[in-house]
Design an enzyme around this catalytic site. Structure first.
Site, PDB file in Angstrom:
ATOM      1  CG  HIS A 123      -0.512  -0.155   2.501  1.00  0.00           C
ATOM      2  ND1 HIS A 123       0.353  -1.081   3.046  1.00  0.00           N
ATOM      3  CD2 HIS A 123      -0.718   0.921   3.785  1.00  0.00           C
ATOM      4  CE1 HIS A 123       0.725  -0.369   4.152  1.00  0.00           C
ATOM      5  NE2 HIS A 123       0.349   0.580   4.545  1.00  0.00           N
ATOM      6  CG  HIS A 125      -0.561   4.674   5.167  1.00  0.00           C
ATOM      7  ND1 HIS A 125      -1.095   4.091   5.841  1.00  0.00           N
ATOM      8  CD2 HIS A 125      -0.947   4.984   4.278  1.00  0.00           C
ATOM      9  CE1 HIS A 125      -2.463   3.886   5.970  1.00  0.00           C
ATOM     10  NE2 HIS A 125      -2.023   5.025   5.181  1.00  0.00           N
ATOM     11  CG  ASP A 127       4.905   2.717   7.590  1.00  0.00           C
ATOM     12  OD1 ASP A 127       3.679   3.301   6.654  1.00  0.00           O
ATOM     13  OD2 ASP A 127       4.424   1.578   8.247  1.00  0.00           O
ATOM     14  CG  HIS A 128       4.096   0.167   4.305  1.00  0.00           C
ATOM     15  ND1 HIS A 128       4.395  -1.872   4.421  1.00  0.00           N
ATOM     16  CD2 HIS A 128       3.223   0.534   5.137  1.00  0.00           C
ATOM     17  CE1 HIS A 128       3.259  -1.872   5.901  1.00  0.00           C
ATOM     18  NE2 HIS A 128       3.249  -0.685   6.610  1.00  0.00           N
ATOM     19  CG  HIS A 179      -4.387  -0.097   7.165  1.00  0.00           C
ATOM     20  ND1 HIS A 179      -3.945   1.096   7.736  1.00  0.00           N
ATOM     21  CD2 HIS A 179      -3.176   0.322   5.884  1.00  0.00           C
ATOM     22  CE1 HIS A 179      -2.863   1.020   8.536  1.00  0.00           C
ATOM     23  NE2 HIS A 179      -2.447   0.799   7.292  1.00  0.00           N
ATOM     24  CG  ASP A 202       0.285  -1.619   7.585  1.00  0.00           C
ATOM     25  OD1 ASP A 202       1.402  -2.757   7.768  1.00  0.00           O
ATOM     26  OD2 ASP A 202       0.448  -0.454   7.630  1.00  0.00           O
ATOM     27  CG  HIS A 241       3.282  -2.701  11.497  1.00  0.00           C
ATOM     28  ND1 HIS A 241       4.471  -1.702  11.443  1.00  0.00           N
ATOM     29  CD2 HIS A 241       2.980  -2.206  10.126  1.00  0.00           C
ATOM     30  CE1 HIS A 241       4.330  -0.675  10.349  1.00  0.00           C
ATOM     31  NE2 HIS A 241       3.567  -0.931   9.760  1.00  0.00           N
TER      32      HIS A 241
END
Length: 307
Positions: A123, A125, A127-128, A179, A202, A241
Site C-alpha cells: 500500500h 503509506h 513506511d511501506h 486500511h 497492514d 509490523h
C-alpha cells in the site's frame, strides 16, 4: 503493559456487526498523538536499538526456505518489516515494502548472484512505499508493483486476481481495501511446491489487523475471514509490523481461556526477549488465536457483552 500505561490516554472499544459476525474495534489515542497502523496497538520500540536487523536462522523458522523459495525478514524503522523474496532456482528475486532503501539494499548485497527484479508494494503509506523512488534509482530495471496510483515509482498497477511471475515464483494478488483503499496482499508459491507465503502489509497482523483508515469493518471482515481464511492453513503469513505481543495481550483479554493463544503469547514473549521476530505465522495458526478471525467464538461474544 508499561507502554500502554505510559502512553494511552483513551481506549474505546466499539462493537460492530459485519457479515453475520462481529468485530471489536479498538481505537488508540496516545499522549504524543502518534498514529499507529495497528488496530489496537500503542507505539513501542520492540526492535533492536540499531533499527536494522537481518534475522538469521536461529532454528526458529524465521527464514523460510523450501530449497526453491526463500523469504528473509528485515526489521526497519521502529517496528516495520521489509522482506526479500528469492527464487533459489532462477536466482531472481523481489523485495516487499522496502521503506528504508539503504538498509534493504545492504541486505540485498549479502546475496551474491541474485538479480532483484521487482518491488512488491502492499500500500501507499510512507513506511511501506516511501523507499520506492530511491530503490529504482539505485537498482536499474526494477519493476514496482502495487494496487494504488499513490504508490511512488509505480510501474505496474495490479488488481484482484492478477497473476505474474518472479523467476519460478508465482504471485497472485488479492485486493483488500480498508486500511487503505488500494491495499493488496501478495500470495507467492513456487513451481512444484504448494506451500505459499502471504505478504499482508497492514491488513492482517499476527493476532490482529490494521486500522480502517480508508475503509469499513465489512471490508476488513471480508479480507480476514473470506480472503485470508480461504487460503490453505499451511500458508505462511508475513506481516508489515512487529505488533504481535501487544496484539496477543488484547486477544487474551477477550478470550483468556484459549490455550493456543496462551501458548502463542508465551512463545512471542520469549522471541522478543531474545530480539527475534515473530514472523512468520500461518493462516491456520491465525484461525486459532486471532480474535478478528474468531468473531463467532462464544467466549469472545460474551466478553464483549454481546450475548
Amino acid at each position: 503493559v508499561q507502554c500502554m500505561l505510559r502512553q494511552v490516554s483513551l481506549l474505546v472499544v466499539l462493537i460492530l456487526f459485519t457479515l453475520g459476525g462481529s468485530i471489536a474495534y479498538t481505537y488508540c489515542i496516545t499522549d504524543d498523538h502518534h498514529q499507529t497502523d495497528n488496530l489496537f496497538d500503542c507505539p513501542s520500540s520492540l526492535l533492536s536499538n540499531n533499527n536494522y536487523v537481518i534475522y538469521k536462522n536461529h532454528n526458529n523458522n524465521n527464514i523460510e526456505s523450501n530449497n526453491r523459495m526463500k523469504v528473509i525478514p528485515i526489521a526497519i524503522l521502529e517496528d516495520n518489516y521489509a522482506y526479500l523474496l528469492i527464487d533459489e532456482v532462477s536466482k531472481q528475486a523481489a523485495v516487499v515494502d522496502p521503506a528504508v532503501p539503504e538498509k534493504v539494499i545492504a541486505a540485498m548485497q549479502q546475496h551474491e548472484g541474485i538479480k532483484f527484479t521487482t518491488i512488491l508494494t502492499t500500500h501507499h503509506h510512507w513506511d511501506h512505499a516511501g523507499g520506492n523512488e530511491k530503490m529504482v534509482k539505485e537498482i536499474e530495471g526494477l519493476e514496482v508493483v502495487g494496487g494504488d496510483d499513490r504508490i511512488g515509482a509505480l510501474t505496474r498497477r495490479v488488481g484482484d486476481g492478477d497473476t505474474f511471475k518472479i523467476g519460478n515464483i508465482h504471485v497472485r494478488v488479492f485486493f483488500t481495501p480498508c486500511h487503505t483503499s488500494g491495499h493488496v496482499l501478495y500470495l507467492t508459491t513456487h513451481e512444484g511446491n504448494k506451500e505459499g507465503a502471504l505478504f499482508t502489509g497492514d491488513t492482517l497482523f499476527i493476532g490482529g489487523c490494521g486500522r480502517f483508515f480508508e475503509g469499513t469493518p465489512e471490508q476488513m471482515h471480508h479480507a480476514l475471514n473470506e480472503v485470508v481464511a480461504g487460503l490453505p492453513d499451511d500458508t505462511k503469513v508475513y506481516v508489515g509490523h512487529e505488533y504481535t505481543k501487544k496484539n496477543l495481550e488484547f486477544a487474551l483479554d477477550v478470550e483468556p481461556s484459549n490455550k493456543a493463544l496462551q501458548a502463542k503469547y508465551d512463545w512471542t514473549c520469549k522471541q522478543r526477549d531474545q530480539g527475534l521476530p515473530t514472523v512468520p505465522s500461518t493462516v491456520g495458526e491465525e484461525k486459532t488465536f486471532n480474535p478478528f478471525m474468531r468473531t463467532r467464538e462464544s467466549e469472545i461474544i460474551q466478553r464483549l457483552g454481546m450475548d
